[in-house]
Design a protein around this motif. Structure first.
Motif, PDB file in Angstrom:
ATOM      1  N   ALA A   1      32.401 -38.104 -26.963  1.00  0.00           N
ATOM      2  CA  ALA A   1      32.124 -36.740 -26.506  1.00  0.00           C
ATOM      3  C   ALA A   1      30.648 -36.534 -26.180  1.00  0.00           C
ATOM      4  CB  ALA A   1      32.572 -35.723 -27.561  1.00  0.00           C
ATOM      5  N   GLN A   2      29.804 -37.500 -26.569  1.00  0.00           N
ATOM      6  CA  GLN A   2      28.376 -37.435 -26.284  1.00  0.00           C
ATOM      7  C   GLN A   2      27.947 -38.725 -25.572  1.00  0.00           C
ATOM      8  OE1 GLN A   2      25.821 -35.732 -29.459  1.00  0.00           O
ATOM      9  NE2 GLN A   2      27.668 -35.669 -30.700  1.00  0.00           N
ATOM     10  N   PRO A   3      28.376 -38.915 -24.340  1.00  0.00           N
ATOM     11  CA  PRO A   3      28.090 -40.174 -23.642  1.00  0.00           C
ATOM     12  C   PRO A   3      26.604 -40.467 -23.464  1.00  0.00           C
ATOM     13  CG  PRO A   3      29.025 -38.540 -22.141  1.00  0.00           C
ATOM     14  CD  PRO A   3      29.192 -37.997 -23.522  1.00  0.00           C
ATOM     15  N   ASP A   4      25.767 -39.432 -23.462  1.00  0.00           N
ATOM     16  CA  ASP A   4      24.327 -39.667 -23.323  1.00  0.00           C
ATOM     17  C   ASP A   4      23.747 -40.434 -24.507  1.00  0.00           C
ATOM     18  OD1 ASP A   4      24.420 -38.273 -20.971  1.00  0.00           O
ATOM     19  OD2 ASP A   4      23.484 -36.460 -21.734  1.00  0.00           O
ATOM     20  N   ARG A   5      24.458 -40.442 -25.638  1.00  0.00           N
ATOM     21  CA  ARG A   5      23.951 -41.097 -26.847  1.00  0.00           C
ATOM     22  C   ARG A   5      24.589 -42.466 -27.089  1.00  0.00           C
ATOM     23  NH1 ARG A   5      20.974 -38.434 -30.296  1.00  0.00           N
ATOM     24  NH2 ARG A   5      21.778 -39.602 -32.086  1.00  0.00           N
ATOM     25  N   LEU A   6      25.475 -42.892 -26.212  1.00  0.00           N
ATOM     26  CA  LEU A   6      26.166 -44.160 -26.444  1.00  0.00           C
ATOM     27  C   LEU A   6      25.220 -45.352 -26.362  1.00  0.00           C
ATOM     28  CD1 LEU A   6      29.541 -43.586 -24.554  1.00  0.00           C
ATOM     29  CD2 LEU A   6      29.158 -43.650 -27.031  1.00  0.00           C
ATOM     30  N   SER A   7      24.272 -45.304 -25.444  1.00  0.00           N
ATOM     31  CA  SER A   7      23.325 -46.410 -25.327  1.00  0.00           C
ATOM     32  C   SER A   7      22.539 -46.572 -26.618  1.00  0.00           C
ATOM     33  CB  SER A   7      22.379 -46.163 -24.146  1.00  0.00           C
ATOM     34  OG  SER A   7      21.413 -47.193 -24.054  1.00  0.00           O
ATOM     35  N   TRP A   8      22.053 -45.460 -27.154  1.00  0.00           N
ATOM     36  CA  TRP A   8      21.319 -45.512 -28.425  1.00  0.00           C
ATOM     37  C   TRP A   8      22.219 -46.016 -29.550  1.00  0.00           C
ATOM     38  CZ3 TRP A   8      22.210 -43.222 -33.124  1.00  0.00           C
ATOM     39  CH2 TRP A   8      21.168 -43.319 -34.069  1.00  0.00           C
ATOM     40  N   ALA A   9      23.466 -45.529 -29.609  1.00  0.00           N
ATOM     41  CA  ALA A   9      24.373 -45.918 -30.685  1.00  0.00           C
ATOM     42  C   ALA A   9      24.635 -47.424 -30.664  1.00  0.00           C
ATOM     43  CB  ALA A   9      25.692 -45.147 -30.557  1.00  0.00           C
ATOM     44  N   LEU A  10      24.896 -47.986 -29.506  1.00  0.00           N
ATOM     45  CA  LEU A  10      25.170 -49.420 -29.436  1.00  0.00           C
ATOM     46  C   LEU A  10      23.928 -50.253 -29.755  1.00  0.00           C
ATOM     47  CD1 LEU A  10      27.559 -49.880 -26.385  1.00  0.00           C
ATOM     48  CD2 LEU A  10      28.106 -49.509 -28.794  1.00  0.00           C
TER      49      LEU A  10
ATOM     50  N   LEU B   1      35.724 -34.034 -19.250  1.00  0.00           N
ATOM     51  CA  LEU B   1      35.019 -34.956 -18.362  1.00  0.00           C
ATOM     52  C   LEU B   1      34.206 -35.976 -19.150  1.00  0.00           C
ATOM     53  CD1 LEU B   1      33.894 -32.422 -15.627  1.00  0.00           C
ATOM     54  CD2 LEU B   1      35.505 -34.318 -15.300  1.00  0.00           C
ATOM     55  N   ASN B   2      33.580 -35.544 -20.242  1.00  0.00           N
ATOM     56  CA  ASN B   2      32.773 -36.468 -21.038  1.00  0.00           C
ATOM     57  C   ASN B   2      33.611 -37.590 -21.627  1.00  0.00           C
ATOM     58  OD1 ASN B   2      30.316 -35.261 -20.571  1.00  0.00           O
ATOM     59  ND2 ASN B   2      30.260 -34.125 -22.489  1.00  0.00           N
ATOM     60  N   VAL B   3      34.697 -37.229 -22.304  1.00  0.00           N
ATOM     61  CA  VAL B   3      35.508 -38.240 -22.997  1.00  0.00           C
ATOM     62  C   VAL B   3      36.326 -39.065 -22.016  1.00  0.00           C
ATOM     63  CG1 VAL B   3      37.396 -38.593 -24.643  1.00  0.00           C
ATOM     64  CG2 VAL B   3      35.613 -36.917 -25.139  1.00  0.00           C
TER      65      VAL B   3
END
Length: 229
Positions: A56-65, A101-103
């Protein structure tokens, strides 16, 4: 042994696919929205690894991975997670649009972008579990269908872009499938839910695995699965 990253493995089609791959001894990397959910998934699939990130927060996926250990090679990326929220266009708020749209679209695009290096190494495969709504939109389904039409466009473009890199791309379009999501849809529609009327998630899993396991001299671009009764 192949390594598969799966979103949505907690229920429905995702759980059926994960179970089938786990039973045949493949290596699973299960995507979870938080640490608690990751523990639940790991307990259901002994030996599987997990990755934590909020779709639900795709902008944070790069940081999470970047905070976690991601394999150098991934053989398939299976986008199965999704959300739905029905309503007439005249009443849908930006929040409702953004959540779907996000998910359903932006997060799959971002996860694919982040993991393409691993998929290129393996000449792997990306599978998007879309929906019949990704082919035809009905009243009340505007936001969900828009996200799924976008997912089709994403898959079609990615297929052309990654063919030179040996990455296959498949879209699966299930009709109504017996799952917690379908129960929610019926509740929103004000209808009684009878799981026996709809596709068994195992049947969709069979179609998905057929595309995944197809020999490398061919590929399945699109497969539609419809209720048989």
């Amino acid at each position: 042994m192949a390594t598969h990253l799966i979103t949505g493995a907690g229920s429905g089609i995702g759980a059926a696919v994960a179970r089938r791959l786990h039973e045949r001894g493949d290596d699973l990397l299960l995507f979870a929205r938080d640490a608690g959910r990751a523990r639940e998934l790991a307990s259901g699939f002994p030996g599987a690894r997990t990755l934590v990130g909020d779709l639900a927060q795709p902008d944070r996926l790069s940081w999470a991975l970047a905070q976690q250990s991601v394999p150098d090679r991934i053989d398939s990326l299976l986008h199965i997670a999704g959300v739905v929220d029905l309503g007439p266009i005249g009443e849908l708020t930006p929040k409702t649009w953004h959540s779907q749209l996000n998910v359903n679209l932006v997060a799959p695009a971002e996860l694919t972008r982040l993991l393409l290096p691993q998929l290129r190494i393996s000449h792997g495969q990306v599978i998007f579990v879309n929906s019949g709504a990704g082919l035809s939109a009905s009243a009340q389904w505007g936001a969900y269908a828009a996200s799924k039409h976008g997912l089709k466009a994403l898959a079609d473009a990615l297929r052309q872009e990654e063919k030179p890199n040996g990455v296959r791309v498949t879209s699966v379009y299930p009709g109504r499938t017996a799952s917690p999501m379908q129960a929610k849809v019926h509740q929103q529609e004000g209808k009684e839910y009878d799981a026996s009327r709809w596709i068994d998630p195992e049947s969709v899993a069979t179609a998905l695995l057929a595309a995944l396991d197809l020999p490398r001299d061919a590929q399945i671009d699109d497969v539609t699965v419809r209720p048989g009764r």
